[in-house]
Design a protein around this motif. Structure first.
Motif, mmCIF file in Angstrom:
data_model
loop_
_atom_site.group_PDB
_atom_site.id
_atom_site.type_symbol
_atom_site.label_atom_id
_atom_site.label_comp_id
_atom_site.label_asym_id
_atom_site.label_seq_id
_atom_site.Cartn_x
_atom_site.Cartn_y
_atom_site.Cartn_z
ATOM 1 N N GLU A 77 43.010 39.619 42.041
ATOM 2 C CA GLU A 77 43.595 40.236 43.229
ATOM 3 C C GLU A 77 43.094 39.535 44.497
ATOM 4 O O GLU A 77 43.881 39.192 45.386
ATOM 5 N N ILE A 78 41.778 39.310 44.550
ATOM 6 C CA ILE A 78 41.187 38.667 45.734
ATOM 7 C C ILE A 78 41.780 37.263 45.925
ATOM 8 O O ILE A 78 42.171 36.875 47.035
ATOM 9 N N ILE A 79 41.881 36.512 44.812
ATOM 10 C CA ILE A 79 42.389 35.137 44.926
ATOM 11 C C ILE A 79 43.866 35.151 45.318
ATOM 12 O O ILE A 79 44.303 34.356 46.162
ATOM 13 N N MET A 80 44.635 36.077 44.724
ATOM 14 C CA MET A 80 46.066 36.189 45.068
ATOM 15 C C MET A 80 46.232 36.468 46.564
ATOM 16 O O MET A 80 47.029 35.836 47.251
ATOM 17 N N ASN A 81 45.466 37.452 47.074
ATOM 18 C CA ASN A 81 45.542 37.794 48.495
ATOM 19 C C ASN A 81 45.209 36.595 49.378
ATOM 20 O O ASN A 81 45.854 36.340 50.387
ATOM 21 N N TRP A 82 44.200 35.862 48.928
ATOM 22 C CA TRP A 82 43.734 34.721 49.724
ATOM 23 C C TRP A 82 44.781 33.602 49.724
ATOM 24 O O TRP A 82 45.059 32.985 50.756
ATOM 25 N N VAL A 83 45.394 33.379 48.544
ATOM 26 C CA VAL A 83 46.436 32.350 48.448
ATOM 27 C C VAL A 83 47.633 32.748 49.315
ATOM 28 O O VAL A 83 48.243 31.935 49.998
ATOM 29 N N GLU A 135 34.979 40.324 48.358
ATOM 30 C CA GLU A 135 35.822 39.201 48.790
ATOM 31 C C GLU A 135 34.965 38.028 49.263
ATOM 32 O O GLU A 135 35.217 36.875 48.940
ATOM 33 N N ARG A 136 33.957 38.377 50.060
ATOM 34 C CA ARG A 136 33.082 37.325 50.598
ATOM 35 C C ARG A 136 32.344 36.619 49.457
ATOM 36 O O ARG A 136 32.208 35.395 49.446
ATOM 37 N N ILE A 137 31.872 37.398 48.493
ATOM 38 C CA ILE A 137 31.127 36.788 47.376
ATOM 39 C C ILE A 137 32.035 35.875 46.565
ATOM 40 O O ILE A 137 31.671 34.742 46.241
ATOM 41 N N VAL A 138 33.243 36.363 46.261
ATOM 42 C CA VAL A 138 34.139 35.558 45.435
ATOM 43 C C VAL A 138 34.589 34.305 46.182
ATOM 44 O O VAL A 138 34.503 33.188 45.668
ATOM 45 N N LEU A 139 35.063 34.482 47.424
ATOM 46 C CA LEU A 139 35.714 33.363 48.104
ATOM 47 C C LEU A 139 34.738 32.401 48.765
ATOM 48 O O LEU A 139 34.980 31.189 48.799
ATOM 49 N N LEU A 140 33.621 32.911 49.278
ATOM 50 C CA LEU A 140 32.721 32.028 50.032
ATOM 51 C C LEU A 140 31.553 31.519 49.197
ATOM 52 O O LEU A 140 31.003 30.464 49.484
ATOM 53 N N VAL A 141 31.175 32.258 48.173
ATOM 54 C CA VAL A 141 29.985 31.864 47.413
ATOM 55 C C VAL A 141 30.359 31.328 46.033
ATOM 56 O O VAL A 141 30.068 30.188 45.700
ATOM 57 N N ARG A 142 31.049 32.163 45.233
ATOM 58 C CA ARG A 142 31.205 31.788 43.822
ATOM 59 C C ARG A 142 32.347 30.815 43.586
ATOM 60 O O ARG A 142 32.203 29.888 42.779
ATOM 61 N N LEU A 143 33.482 30.978 44.246
ATOM 62 C CA LEU A 143 34.618 30.089 43.976
ATOM 63 C C LEU A 143 34.290 28.617 44.277
ATOM 64 O O LEU A 143 34.517 27.755 43.419
#
Lengths: 252, 350
Positions: free
Chosen positions: B50-56, B68-76
């Motif tokens: 969901e987070i990645i879809m929203n971001w795309v 969101e911050r953890i997934v997009l800024l740190v882990r991805l």
């Protein structure tokens, strides 16, 4: 056509051969005989362009169909994969073999009568089977020149016979300039039109097979007396073979 | 000579191979999702998607929520960097083993890793990161390679054995240079930075660092992929390859340059991560065979999946992060030993 003109090869101060000249035109086959260490392999390397000449020049197509003594022995690839490698020069640096290249490779396997080896793994083949695959690969290059490095030396008698028949059938097609090295003068009789003798004193003589393969010249070549012997062929015909005088000695 | 008139049967359809590649792609995706999900703050897989879809859909919106911050800024970025480096190191190893006709060589053999390590250590000594570190790592990796080439070139010809020996010499030389850099480094500031960097880690991964790594590793991967059939020919004896119209002396260097691009870049962004280039190509060889047309893509997929997974272990096994290079060695050495035994048993049965 493939050949050398006034070619010399030296390693440092050592001269391997000096001013060799010979030409094998398309449609003829030449055997090269000489004692161990006289430079047969170096001569083939010079002919194929792997060994730089100290002087003289070589004539050869861009790629010659070369059949090494031991080739690709580590490769866990199929027989067909090995034959397809013969198409490398057409593929270029970034090319991938296409269906057309596989067809050409299959055609080459048909020509040597080794279709059954197409799907067999090369590293599991016997020496005789590998030889057939390597000959098919040389044909797959499409080169008008074929060069064999001692094609019979590592084979049993049955495989020697098959290889010689194949060499002779390629000779009789008269489409190739063929060169092979051998230690057995009978193999020159079986599959060559001409012979080049690399004499132990450093000179070379060449000519039609029946002038070169005779007891006098071969005795000088190998330092052992040679004799003609009558051999009865499979259907009763009498042929002449040439053997060293030590043949037939019984130890017991 | 009995000539069989008919051409041999149509080659069997490589359905098995397609299945194996499908499984590798699934393993890679699973490994990446696990890596994004796992950690002290775990995020469920549906939420990740969901987070990645929203971001795309709207990349310009800054991530607000904690997850969101953890997934997009740190882990991805970390996961993508690990996957990219893993693919590069594995493909580099596979290509090198083909060219050297020896399944035991790796980028360390050519001294590239040590050269790159020296460049990076030098950069950290004077306090530079980012492009300076990348540039120096790649430059000294390439310099090590050029020195190996110059040393190995005797009478206008480069033989494989002299390349290996020269690689050992140059590698040892740059290893000593790294020690000198560490010796003169400030024990309070630059020395710890150099030591931790050399042990290997993706803990400092950011999008900026990912974009730093993308060009070098991607170009290297593309060069090796384009040469994938040529590698089968370069794996032949030199004289045999020459007889087929290949110029091994020259063409080997295209492969070496691609490898030093990939190795230099991954050393720059993540330090020295050993064993990937040995373990992964071996596993790939067992799965898809030795034809580089299958081996190169298989090594890329497996390398990416493997390094992503090991990096996840490195940061989740204990509360403090284990250096990645240490973990790849601890996992790699026994796995490599087992693979080696199986490999030679197979070879003996053949």
């Amino acid at each position: 056509m493939i050949g050398l003109e006034n070619a010399s090869v030296t390693f440092g101060s050592r001269t391997i051969f000096r001013n060799i000249s010979f030409r094998v035109p398309k449609g003829r086959s030449m055997a090269i005989l000489g004692p161990n260490g006289r430079g047969k392999t170096t001569l083939l390397r010079a002919l194929l362009g792997f060994q730089s000449l100290a002087s003289g020049r070589r004539f050869a197509p861009k790629v010659a169909g070369y059949v090494p003594q031991h080739g690709a022995s580590q490769a866990k690839l199929t027989g067909l994969d090995i034959v397809v490698m013969g198409r490398a020069v057409q593929l270029g640096l970034f090319g991938q073999p296409t269906a057309k290249d596989r067809e050409a490779a299959e055609g080459a396997l048909v020509q040597v009568g080794a279709c059954h080896l197409a799907d067999m793994r090369y590293d599991r083949m016997s020496g005789g089977q590998r030889q057939m695959v390597l000959i098919a690969r040389a044909l797959a290059t499409g080169s008008p020149a074929l060069v064999f490095d001692e094609p019979t030396s590592a084979l049993d008698l049955g495989n020697q016979s098959r290889t010689l028949q194949l060499l002779d059938s390629l000779r009789l097609r008269r489409e190739f300039a063929i060169i092979f090295t051998t230690h057995d003068p009978n193999h020159a009789l079986a599959a060559a039109d001409d012979v080049l003798l690399m004499m132990p004193d450093g000179g070379e003589v060449s000519g039609p097979v029946h002038e070169m393969i005779e007891p006098g010249k071969l005795s000088t070549l190998y330092g052992v007396p040679m004799r003609w012997v009558d051999v009865q062929g499979p259907v009763g015909e009498i042929r002449r073979a040439i053997l060293p005088a030590f043949a037939g000695i019984e130890a017991a | 000579m009995s000539n069989v008139a008919a051409a041999p049967a149509v080659r069997r359809i490589p359905g098995l191979k397609i299945g194996i590649f499908g499984a590798m792609i699934i393993a890679l995706i699973a490994s990446m999702l696990l890596a994004i999900s796992a950690g002290r703050f775990s995020v469920s897989v549906p939420r990740i998607l969901e987070i990645i879809m929203n971001w795309v859909a709207s990349p310009s919106v800054a991530p607000a929520e904690m997850d969101e911050r953890i997934v997009l800024l740190v882990r991805l970025p970390r996961v993508l960097l690990a996957a990219l480096a893993g693919a590069g190191l594995a493909v580099g190893g596979a290509a090198l083993q083909g060219v050297f006709r020896n399944p035991l060589v790796s980028p360390q053999v050519l001294g590239i890793s040590q050269g790159a390590a020296f460049g990076g250590a030098l950069s950290l000594l004077v306090g530079f990161h980012g492009y300076v570190l990348l540039g120096l790592s790649f430059s000294f990796g390439l310099l090590a390679l050029v020195l190996v080439g110059a040393l190995a070139r005797i009478n206008g010809r480069t033989e494989i054995l002299t390349v290996i020996l020269s690689g050992t010499v140059i590698g040892a030389l740059f290893g000593a240079f790294v020690s000198i850099v560490q010796f003169v480094a400030d024990p309070n500031t630059s020395l710890p930075a150099i030591v931790f960097w050399l042990m290997g880690s993706f803990s400092t991964a950011t999008w900026a660092r990912l974009w730093l790594a993308v060009p070098g590793i991607t170009v290297g991967l593309l060069i090796v992929f384009a040469l994938r059939y040529r590698l089968n020919l370069l794996a032949l004896e030199d004289s045999e390859a020459r007889s087929l119209g290949v110029n091994p002396d020259k063409e080997r260097w295209y492969v070496f340059i691609a490898i030093s691009l990939m190795t230099g870049t991954s050393v720059a962004v993540a330090g020295i991560i050993g064993w990937i280039g040995l373990v992964v190509p071996h596993a790939a060889r067992i799965l898809v065979g030795e034809d580089h047309r299958a081996l190169i893509p298989a090594s890329a997929l497996l390398g990416a999946a493997y390094l992503t997974f090991v990096d996840t272990l490195a940061r989740t096994l204990t509360s403090a992060e284990i250096p990645l290079g240490v973990l790849t060695a601890i996992i790699g050495a026994p796995v490599f030993g087992v693979l080696l035994r199986r490999y030679f048993k197979e070879a003996n049965r053949a």
